[in-house]
Each structure stands twice: as C-alpha cells, then as structure tokens.
Design a protein around this motif. Structure first.
Motif, short mmCIF file in Angstrom:
data_model
loop_
_atom_site.label_atom_id
_atom_site.label_comp_id
_atom_site.label_asym_id
_atom_site.label_seq_id
_atom_site.Cartn_x
_atom_site.Cartn_y
_atom_site.Cartn_z
N ARG A 264 -40.81 -86.70 58.47
CA ARG A 264 -39.85 -87.28 57.58
C ARG A 264 -40.48 -88.12 56.46
NH1 ARG A 264 -34.73 -87.55 60.00
NH2 ARG A 264 -34.63 -87.72 62.18
N GLU A 265 -39.87 -87.91 55.41
CA GLU A 265 -40.24 -88.59 54.34
C GLU A 265 -40.54 -90.27 54.53
OE1 GLU A 265 -41.45 -89.23 50.23
OE2 GLU A 265 -41.67 -87.54 51.60
N PRO A 266 -41.57 -90.72 54.22
CA PRO A 266 -41.78 -92.22 54.45
C PRO A 266 -40.70 -93.27 53.71
CG PRO A 266 -43.79 -91.26 53.75
CD PRO A 266 -42.67 -90.26 53.53
N ILE A 267 -40.45 -94.39 54.26
CA ILE A 267 -40.00 -95.53 53.20
C ILE A 267 -41.22 -95.80 52.41
CG2 ILE A 267 -39.08 -97.96 53.33
CD1 ILE A 267 -36.96 -95.70 53.95
N ILE A 276 -46.54 -99.92 49.72
CA ILE A 276 -46.17 -99.90 51.33
C ILE A 276 -45.50 -98.38 51.79
CG2 ILE A 276 -44.85 -101.10 53.02
CD1 ILE A 276 -46.77 -102.99 51.33
N VAL A 277 -46.25 -98.07 52.70
CA VAL A 277 -45.86 -96.83 53.30
C VAL A 277 -45.63 -96.87 54.94
CG1 VAL A 277 -46.30 -94.19 53.95
CG2 VAL A 277 -46.99 -95.04 51.60
N ARG A 447 -30.52 -90.31 68.07
CA ARG A 447 -31.82 -91.10 68.20
C ARG A 447 -31.24 -92.86 68.27
NH1 ARG A 447 -34.18 -86.21 66.57
NH2 ARG A 447 -36.30 -86.23 67.05
N MET A 448 -31.79 -93.37 69.07
CA MET A 448 -31.25 -94.78 68.99
C MET A 448 -32.13 -95.51 68.09
SD MET A 448 -33.39 -93.62 71.50
CE MET A 448 -32.47 -93.30 72.89
N LEU A 449 -31.54 -96.62 67.42
CA LEU A 449 -32.38 -97.38 66.48
C LEU A 449 -33.43 -98.13 67.05
CD1 LEU A 449 -32.34 -98.16 63.10
CD2 LEU A 449 -30.69 -100.18 64.17
N SER A 450 -34.56 -98.15 66.30
CA SER A 450 -35.83 -98.83 66.72
C SER A 450 -36.42 -99.83 65.67
CB SER A 450 -36.78 -97.67 66.74
OG SER A 450 -38.30 -98.40 66.96
N SER A 451 -37.17 -100.64 66.11
CA SER A 451 -37.92 -101.78 65.11
C SER A 451 -39.25 -100.92 65.04
CB SER A 451 -37.82 -103.11 65.77
OG SER A 451 -36.42 -103.47 65.89
N MET A 452 -39.73 -100.27 65.40
CA MET A 452 -41.21 -100.07 65.31
C MET A 452 -41.55 -99.69 64.00
SD MET A 452 -42.17 -97.73 68.68
CE MET A 452 -40.52 -96.81 69.03
N THR A 453 -42.81 -100.37 63.53
CA THR A 453 -42.94 -100.21 61.98
C THR A 453 -44.54 -100.11 61.85
OG1 THR A 453 -41.70 -102.28 62.09
CG2 THR A 453 -42.94 -101.72 60.02
N PRO A 454 -44.93 -98.41 62.31
CA PRO A 454 -46.47 -98.38 61.97
C PRO A 454 -46.28 -98.34 60.24
CG PRO A 454 -44.93 -96.47 62.68
CD PRO A 454 -44.09 -97.62 62.77
N THR A 455 -47.22 -98.79 59.84
CA THR A 455 -47.28 -98.81 58.08
C THR A 455 -48.68 -98.90 57.85
OG1 THR A 455 -45.45 -100.41 58.57
CG2 THR A 455 -46.93 -100.73 56.50
N ILE A 456 -48.78 -98.36 56.50
CA ILE A 456 -50.02 -98.17 55.81
C ILE A 456 -49.93 -98.70 54.53
CG2 ILE A 456 -51.62 -96.71 54.84
CD1 ILE A 456 -51.24 -94.86 57.30
N VAL A 457 -50.75 -99.60 54.23
CA VAL A 457 -50.80 -100.20 52.88
C VAL A 457 -51.85 -99.61 51.96
CG1 VAL A 457 -51.03 -102.39 51.45
CG2 VAL A 457 -49.88 -102.34 53.79
#
Ligand code: DON
Length: 570
Positions: A264-267, A276-277, A447-457
């Motif tokens: 998927r395309e990142p936020i 912030i990706v 897919r159930m909503l998640s809060s997982m936030t793997p992030t790259i700055v």
C-alpha cells in the motif's frame, strides 16, 4: 560605553547560558549503541543478532527484517509470530518508500454481531478470549511479499536461522520464565499450548533451561521450503483447519488459501522540515500520527520544555482530536472507500483543530459526538538499517501477549486474538472507551482497525530514523513522543525512546502517565488544567534507529522497558 559594556556583559552571560543550554540539551543520559554498517533494534536480542548476521552476509534491510521476524516467532513468543499479522514500512536509500499490509482478516464465516448475546452484550469477552477471536493470519504472506519486492538473499537463507533456533532451543530468560509463569492457567486450557509452554510433567521452564519447539521447527521448515504455501496450503493449513474444526473455530482451508498481503501507498506528512512516512489504513497509526503532528507544528513545543505540564496539555489536546477522528472515520480501506484520508492529514484540518485548543482549559470528550454515524495491550516493533542506509520499520502482533494463548496442535505456533480489534457492539460508543462506529464493524474478509505505527522519518529524501512500538492504542502516541523527543527536544535516539510517556485516546477521558516518568509537581500542574490522570507502569517499548546523514553512523535506541531487547550491530 557603559551601555555597551553592559550589553557585552549581557551578551556574554547569554552566550554562556545558551552554551550551557546547548550542552544540557546535548548531554545524554543514555549512550546509544553506535555502528557503521548495519543495525537491528528489537525486543529480543537473539533475534536482533539473527538480523545482523543476515546483514553481514550481504543481505539488505528487508532480508534482515524477514529473518528477524521469523526469529522472533521463536525467541519472543509473546508477540513475535507466524500466527498473527502486522505492517512493514520501507524507505530505501534511493528515496523509494512503500508499505506492506499483512493484517489479519475476519474469516468468511464472521458476521457483524457474531459475539453478541440476545441483550447485545459480549459474554465472557469472547471477542478477545476464545477461539472465535482468531483472525486469518497474515505474517507469512506479508514477509513473502516484501521478499518478492525487495529481498536480495534467497528466502530459505532467511528462514533457516529460525528453524535452527526452534529445533535446537534457546535459553529461557528470567523475563520469559516470569511471563510463562503468569499464564500457567491459560496453558492448562489447551493441551497443545501446555505442550509448548510447559515441561512434559506440567512444570514451568526455569531460567537457564533450554527451550525447544520441535513442532514449530517443522512448520518453519515447511515455510522455508515452500514459501507462503508452506503456511497457507498443504500440511500447515490442514493442521490449522482441522484444529479449528475440532475446537469450535471458524477458519477454514478456504480462508487460508484466499489470504493475500497487500502493498500500500504510505501515509505521508511533513513535520518541521522532516518527511513522515507511516502506515495507512487498516492501521490508524499513520493518519492519526500525521494529524497530531500537524496540530502540534503550530506550537513552539521546544520552548514549552520537554515534558512540562504545558507541553503535556497541548499534546493531550492533539491526542484527543486525533483519536476522535480515528473512531469516526477509520477502518479497512477495502470496505470504506470514502475515508477522507487526504483531509485528515492536511495542514488545513490541523489548523481548524488547533484553533479549538485552549492553553489553559482542557476540552471535553463527548461520546455522543458521532452517535449519528451508525447506519444500520502485546505487539512488538523492530527497526533495521543496512549498510546502504535502507530502512525497515516493522510492527507485528498477536494482539494480547501470546494472542489467544492457543497453539495449533502439531504446528507449534500461537494463534492471534485480533478479532477483538473490531468494533464488536455496533452503535455503542461510551465513556468506558467502547467504540461502535461503522467503519470498523465486522465483515467477512475485512481487516480490523489497528494502531500499529511503524514509521520512518526522512529529511531531504534520505531516511533519518525508523521507529515504532507495541502498546495497543498507546502505540501512536508513543511513536509521536519519540519523534517529538528527537525533532523538538534534540534528544539522542536512546534518550528519546526511554523518556517518560503519557497517553490520551479521546475515550475514556483520562490520561495515563508513567509513574516514574514525570515529577509529582508536573502532574499537579497538569491536573490543575482539568486533566484526570491515572498512573501506570511502562507504556510501550519503542525500538528506533537513527542514521546520521553526514557520517552514515547508526545510533540504536532499544527501549530499556523491553528487558530481553537490544540493538545488535556491526
Ligand atoms: O493492532 C493493534 O493496534 C493491536 N492489536 C496491538 C496490540 C498491542 O499492541 C498489545 N500490546 N501491547
């Protein structure tokens, strides 16, 4: 003259003060691990070492992430998994960035009200605590897809270390011992779980004992040989489907065969000149993180002071607004085509929300706010950087620590209880924190909503640091505070992950604060602004790596809250 002398004196004193401040800001309370070539920071040092060995053998960050993830399924069974799901964010040194979604899905037989009794209640917490809570696992498909896209070493070499670890065993740490002990009654519920987590005579593994997982070794061997089909088809799939059929579960061979991971395309967002990706839905992490950062960009957080009462107040107000939007709008994108992601992550939306924030009065959380919208805490995070500066940020989970606590007979791995992340009671959004909004109601294959936030700055198109954390809904706030600690407060990456944390999630309307992270004086000042506080132990376990773009030196920040964790590097 005198004026000028006094101005000189003033300037001199100011310079000394500023220098003092700069030295103070630069002074580390914890030295990050440093390396030149590659690093993995995870909650299991064994697994970090597996990942680094892959880097030393010429693998890239994605190869190392795959090997680390499989290793953690052996060494960190509380959250490392092949029976769960998660998300991977990639940012290459060449500027490519993307994400992989391997979140679990609801089985085909799932229904919106599957957990409710005649009165609309959930008996015995069955949406979390039963075989019906198991979602169709995604981890193996996700790692296979990431390998297809970016892997450079053969798959079999990446799975091999985990086969060895499961077959030959690992030493039981004090932490694992305590953790298995705390769940003794749960292992006793299923003979297949007792077989893995207890000795043959039913007693506990002691610290220093070698813990072998022969059935898991065989499952990993099938995955090593046949890739994703080694899990979703053939013997492993049959073991899962038979176990489900014999124990009242609903996952079938068809569910397994149909599971697909998705690229998927990142936020994407920006924060004070940084990019912030992060993860898009079905995780809420990226959207809420970017929305909150956008709100906070309009405040001079650095001058408020790190973890001052005023700073915590402003953070809380941003969190309240971000999490309210989470509840209102977010769910699986394949079932919610109208999610206003661009608006939620826009600077305009943040400016409107910022205008509603008072610096002296706390706002209220109203559960009725979206009442009209209804129309009909174990995870683990790790970060990897390779010699070229490619970065991976990966969070995956079984939901609770050890998920459903149910091991598939003969296959040796734990099943998740991720179905509990759906909104199980349609229309019920209340002070207790129950959310019943439409976007995250149960549907087959959703897919159930998640809060997982793997992030790259990143900065100027070059990845700067990777971060993320476990902790259920607290994950987004932990990730945000780590980012603020680096960008606004100039903390090194180790201090940034170790600093005291707090969390607010709109409902219930109270803030949880780490007991040891803030002074009583700060808490009193914060409460004087109207906030209700509950003190807790540690929040999350962030695992971050920072790469100095000028020298290429890597700095590891493995959260000291994660006892068996660490940064391995070379
Ligand atoms: O996907 C989520 O947001 C949750 N299932 C994660 C659970 C979690 O982090 C529990 N950990 N401490």
């Amino acid at each position: 003259m005198r004026q000028s002398a006094s101005r000189n004196l003033f300037t001199g004193v100011l310079a000394i003060l500023l220098l003092g401040h700069a030295l103070l800001a630069a002074a580390a309370t914890r030295e990050p691990v440093r390396a030149r070539n590659g690093m993995v920071a995870s909650a299991s040092l064994h697994a970090s070492e597996v990942g680094v060995q892959v880097l030393k053998n010429g693998g890239n960050a994605v190869d190392a992430a795959i090997a680390t993830a499989f290793a953690m399924a052996v060494t960190w069974p509380t959250a490392g998994n092949i029976g769960g799901g998660g998300f991977l964010v990639y940012y290459g040194a060449d500027g490519t960035s993307t994400t992989f979604d391997f979140r679990e899905k609801a089985p085909l037989a799932a229904t919106e009200r599957m957990y409710l009794d005649a009165d609309g209640n959930i008996p015995d917490n069955i949406n979390h605590d039963s075989i019906l809570a198991v979602g169709v696992p995604g981890t193996v498909a996700g790692l296979a897809l990431a390998h297809e896209r970016f892997g450079s070493l053969p798959w079999r070499k990446l799975v091999a270390p985990s086969v060895r670890l499961a077959r030959d065993g690992i030493p039981i740490s004090w932490l694992l011992h305590d953790s298995f002990k705390g769940r003794k009654s749960r292992w006793d519920r299923y003979p297949s779980s007792a077989k893995v987590f207890l000795k043959k005579d039913g007693s506990l593994y002691e610290p220093g004992d070698t813990w072998k997982q022969p059935d898991l070794a065989k499952t990993l061997r099938r995955i090593q040989k046949d890739g994703r089909d080694g899990f979703y088809k053939g013997k492993t799939a049959e073991l899962i489907a038979d176990f489900m059929a014999n124990n009242g579960g609903i996952i079938t061979l068809e569910d397994l065969a149909r599971y697909e991971a998705i690229e998927r395309e990142p936020i994407r967002g920006t924060y004070r000149g940084h990019e912030i990706v992060s993860m898009p839905p079905p995780s809420s992490g990226g959207v809420v993180l970017v929305e909150m950062l956008n709100i906070l960009e309009g405040f001079d957080l650095a001058s408020m002071g790190h973890n001052s009462a005023q700073y915590l107040h402003v953070l809380t107000e941003a969190m309240r607004r971000g999490y309210a939007d989470r509840a209102r709008y977010l769910g699986d994108p394949d079932f919610n085509e109208d999610m206003p992601l661009a608006r939620l992550t826009s600077k305009e939306h943040a400016a409107n929300l910022r205008n509603s924030i008072s610096l002296t009065i706390k706002s209220e959380s109203d559960p009725q706010q979206f009442a009209d919208r209804y129309e009909s805490p174990e995870t683990t995070h790790f970060s990897v950087v390779d010699k070229d500066g490619n970065m991976v940020s990966l969070t995956y989970t079984l939901e609770w620590g050890y998920g459903s606590h149910i091991v598939v007979e003969g296959a040796g791995f734990l099943l998740n209880n991720e179905m509990g992340d759906f909104n199980a009671q349609p229309g019920i959004t209340d002070e207790r924190g129950r959310i019943g909004t439409a976007p995250n109601l149960i549907r087959p294959e959703k897919r159930m909503l998640s809060s997982m936030t793997p992030t790259i700055v990143a900065k100027d198109g070059v990845p700067l640091f990777a971060t993320g954390s476990p902790g259920g809904k607290t994950i987004i706030n932990t990730t945000m505070q780590t980012i603020l600690n680096v960008i606004d407060h100039g903390l090194n990456i180790a201090d940034a992950v170790d600093a005291g944390r707090m969390h607010h999630q709109w409902l219930p309307d109270r803030t949880i604060m780490e007991k040891t992270g803030f002074s009583p004086d700060t808490k009193h000042l914060y409460e004087a602004l109207g906030h209700k506080v509950r003190e807790v132990g540690g929040i999350g376990a962030a695992m971050a790596i920072y790469r100095d773009p000028e020298t290429g030196i890597l700095y590891g920040g493995a959260d000291s809250r994660a006892g068996d964790g660490g940064s391995a590097s070379y």
